[in-house]
Design a protein around this motif. Sequence first.
Motif, PDB file in Angstrom:
ATOM      1  N   TRP A   8      10.030 -17.955  -3.945  1.00  0.00           N
ATOM      2  CA  TRP A   8       9.038 -16.760  -4.389  1.00  0.00           C
ATOM      3  C   TRP A   8       7.665 -16.992  -4.746  1.00  0.00           C
ATOM      4  N   SER A   9       6.883 -16.165  -4.497  1.00  0.00           N
ATOM      5  CA  SER A   9       5.490 -16.242  -4.656  1.00  0.00           C
ATOM      6  C   SER A   9       4.828 -15.211  -5.271  1.00  0.00           C
ATOM      7  N   SER A  10       3.857 -15.306  -6.035  1.00  0.00           N
ATOM      8  CA  SER A  10       3.088 -14.342  -6.766  1.00  0.00           C
ATOM      9  C   SER A  10       1.570 -14.701  -6.648  1.00  0.00           C
ATOM     10  N   GLY A  11       0.481 -13.614  -6.956  1.00  0.00           N
ATOM     11  CA  GLY A  11      -0.658 -14.075  -7.048  1.00  0.00           C
ATOM     12  C   GLY A  11      -1.103 -14.881  -8.202  1.00  0.00           C
ATOM     13  N   PRO A  12      -2.340 -15.451  -8.043  1.00  0.00           N
ATOM     14  CA  PRO A  12      -2.898 -16.371  -9.241  1.00  0.00           C
ATOM     15  C   PRO A  12      -3.086 -15.429 -10.434  1.00  0.00           C
ATOM     16  N   VAL A  13      -2.267 -14.864 -11.076  1.00  0.00           N
ATOM     17  CA  VAL A  13      -2.705 -13.810 -12.279  1.00  0.00           C
ATOM     18  C   VAL A  13      -2.875 -14.708 -13.567  1.00  0.00           C
ATOM     19  N   GLU A  14      -3.818 -14.229 -14.080  1.00  0.00           N
ATOM     20  CA  GLU A  14      -4.140 -15.055 -15.616  1.00  0.00           C
ATOM     21  C   GLU A  14      -3.529 -14.209 -16.689  1.00  0.00           C
ATOM     22  N   SER A  15      -3.466 -14.769 -17.862  1.00  0.00           N
ATOM     23  CA  SER A  15      -2.868 -14.114 -18.881  1.00  0.00           C
ATOM     24  C   SER A  15      -1.735 -13.290 -18.740  1.00  0.00           C
ATOM     25  N   ALA A  16      -0.565 -13.664 -17.702  1.00  0.00           N
ATOM     26  CA  ALA A  16       0.181 -12.976 -17.473  1.00  0.00           C
ATOM     27  C   ALA A  16       1.668 -12.834 -18.145  1.00  0.00           C
ATOM     28  N   HIS A  17       1.545 -13.421 -19.609  1.00  0.00           N
ATOM     29  CA  HIS A  17       2.444 -13.443 -20.280  1.00  0.00           C
ATOM     30  C   HIS A  17       3.173 -11.987 -20.895  1.00  0.00           C
ATOM     31  N   ARG A  18       2.244 -10.970 -20.938  1.00  0.00           N
ATOM     32  CA  ARG A  18       2.438  -9.868 -21.250  1.00  0.00           C
ATOM     33  C   ARG A  18       2.744  -8.654 -20.086  1.00  0.00           C
ATOM     34  N   ASP A  59       0.709  -1.150   0.069  1.00  0.00           N
ATOM     35  CA  ASP A  59      -0.247  -0.056  -0.080  1.00  0.00           C
ATOM     36  C   ASP A  59       0.813   1.288  -0.074  1.00  0.00           C
ATOM     37  N   GLU A  60       1.983   1.257  -0.166  1.00  0.00           N
ATOM     38  CA  GLU A  60       3.240   2.404  -0.200  1.00  0.00           C
ATOM     39  C   GLU A  60       2.723   3.354  -1.251  1.00  0.00           C
ATOM     40  N   LYS A  61       2.562   4.478  -0.623  1.00  0.00           N
ATOM     41  CA  LYS A  61       1.994   5.611  -1.731  1.00  0.00           C
ATOM     42  C   LYS A  61       2.892   5.996  -2.839  1.00  0.00           C
ATOM     43  N   ALA A  62       4.156   5.865  -2.420  1.00  0.00           N
ATOM     44  CA  ALA A  62       5.128   5.962  -3.693  1.00  0.00           C
ATOM     45  C   ALA A  62       4.926   5.075  -4.764  1.00  0.00           C
ATOM     46  N   PHE A  63       4.280   3.900  -4.569  1.00  0.00           N
ATOM     47  CA  PHE A  63       4.208   3.314  -5.580  1.00  0.00           C
ATOM     48  C   PHE A  63       2.892   3.143  -6.321  1.00  0.00           C
ATOM     49  N   SER A  64       2.255   4.095  -6.039  1.00  0.00           N
ATOM     50  CA  SER A  64       0.705   4.214  -6.471  1.00  0.00           C
ATOM     51  C   SER A  64       0.272   5.470  -6.954  1.00  0.00           C
ATOM     52  N   ASP A  65      -1.020   5.321  -7.624  1.00  0.00           N
ATOM     53  CA  ASP A  65      -1.531   6.633  -8.066  1.00  0.00           C
ATOM     54  C   ASP A  65      -3.072   6.586  -7.468  1.00  0.00           C
ATOM     55  N   ASP A  66      -3.483   7.544  -6.547  1.00  0.00           N
ATOM     56  CA  ASP A  66      -4.767   7.576  -6.013  1.00  0.00           C
ATOM     57  C   ASP A  66      -5.073   6.196  -5.335  1.00  0.00           C
ATOM     58  N   GLY A  67      -4.000   5.540  -4.691  1.00  0.00           N
ATOM     59  CA  GLY A  67      -4.567   4.456  -3.878  1.00  0.00           C
ATOM     60  C   GLY A  67      -4.049   3.072  -4.805  1.00  0.00           C
ATOM     61  N   VAL A  68      -4.078   3.083  -6.086  1.00  0.00           N
ATOM     62  CA  VAL A  68      -4.025   2.162  -6.866  1.00  0.00           C
ATOM     63  C   VAL A  68      -2.562   1.901  -7.374  1.00  0.00           C
ATOM     64  N   PRO A  69      -1.842   0.850  -7.053  1.00  0.00           N
ATOM     65  CA  PRO A  69      -0.383   0.505  -7.477  1.00  0.00           C
ATOM     66  C   PRO A  69      -0.202   0.589  -8.992  1.00  0.00           C
ATOM     67  N   ARG A  70       1.034   1.263  -9.144  1.00  0.00           N
ATOM     68  CA  ARG A  70       1.389   1.380 -10.626  1.00  0.00           C
ATOM     69  C   ARG A  70       1.964  -0.160 -10.807  1.00  0.00           C
ATOM     70  N   ALA A  71       1.462  -1.088 -11.254  1.00  0.00           N
ATOM     71  CA  ALA A  71       2.128  -2.319 -11.078  1.00  0.00           C
ATOM     72  C   ALA A  71       1.456  -3.396 -12.277  1.00  0.00           C
ATOM     73  N   THR A  72       2.090  -3.959 -12.922  1.00  0.00           N
ATOM     74  CA  THR A  72       1.674  -4.967 -13.606  1.00  0.00           C
ATOM     75  C   THR A  72       2.323  -6.551 -13.313  1.00  0.00           C
ATOM     76  N   VAL A  73       3.313  -6.371 -12.418  1.00  0.00           N
ATOM     77  CA  VAL A  73       3.989  -7.316 -11.595  1.00  0.00           C
ATOM     78  C   VAL A  73       3.886  -7.209 -10.215  1.00  0.00           C
ATOM     79  N   CYS A  74       3.779  -8.381  -9.528  1.00  0.00           N
ATOM     80  CA  CYS A  74       3.721  -8.336  -8.125  1.00  0.00           C
ATOM     81  C   CYS A  74       4.387  -9.857  -7.724  1.00  0.00           C
TER      82      CYS A  74
END
Length: 216
Positions: free
Chosen positions: A133-143, A108-123
């Motif tokens: 290492w772990s990640s969420g169950p992201v579908e269609s993550a090849h891009r 939830d770090e503000k430095a990594f988000s805009d209006d509370g939404v993370p600037r992220a396509t990878v986590c």
Amino acid sequence: MSVHELTRRLPDVGTVRRVSRALAVLDLVLNEDESTRYYEFDARWSETEEAALMRDGSGDEYSIVFSPDGAFAYGFDHESPMSPYANGHKPWPGLLDGVPEVFHAARDEKAFSDDGVPRATVCFWRTTDAPVWSSGPVESAHRDGADWLFELVADCRPEAYLTFAEEYYEVALDLDAIRHVYALMPLSEYVVTSLNRQRRLRDLSEGIAEIGYPRS
């Protein structure tokens, strides 16, 4: 390579931290302009945390926050269809699912988000007691951009940085000097000038302290 492949390829947290610190020092030596450095490392991110940061100047970035609990990372490929800016200003489904509570502050770090939404396509993340290492169950993550965003920390070889830097900075570099930095050995005047004849060790003291790189 999506985040799922990346998490299988990444080395342990200690190696990722070591390589991240080395990348920041190398860019400190090679690039006098702080505003255009590719890799940074903040050893004083908080009282208990350090952070490795990448900014390519074109809108792509990543952050890896290291803490006593492990490491938590975001990556953002601004051209990815998984960008929140292309999805109603919402995280991609599954991206943040399963993040351990110990990493919620980094999530939830503000430095990594805009209006509370993370600037992220990878986590992804790894706790100190986890074997992988772990990640969420992201579908269609090849891009998601994971393949190139985290290429150097996943590869973790000095030769990989040599290839990147010679192309990015358009200079020939000394591989032995890069190996010296990757080993986190204290910098010498010889190593600094081997990488950049215009730089001197005395010019780097503030940056070295911020990165937390070993001193002689």
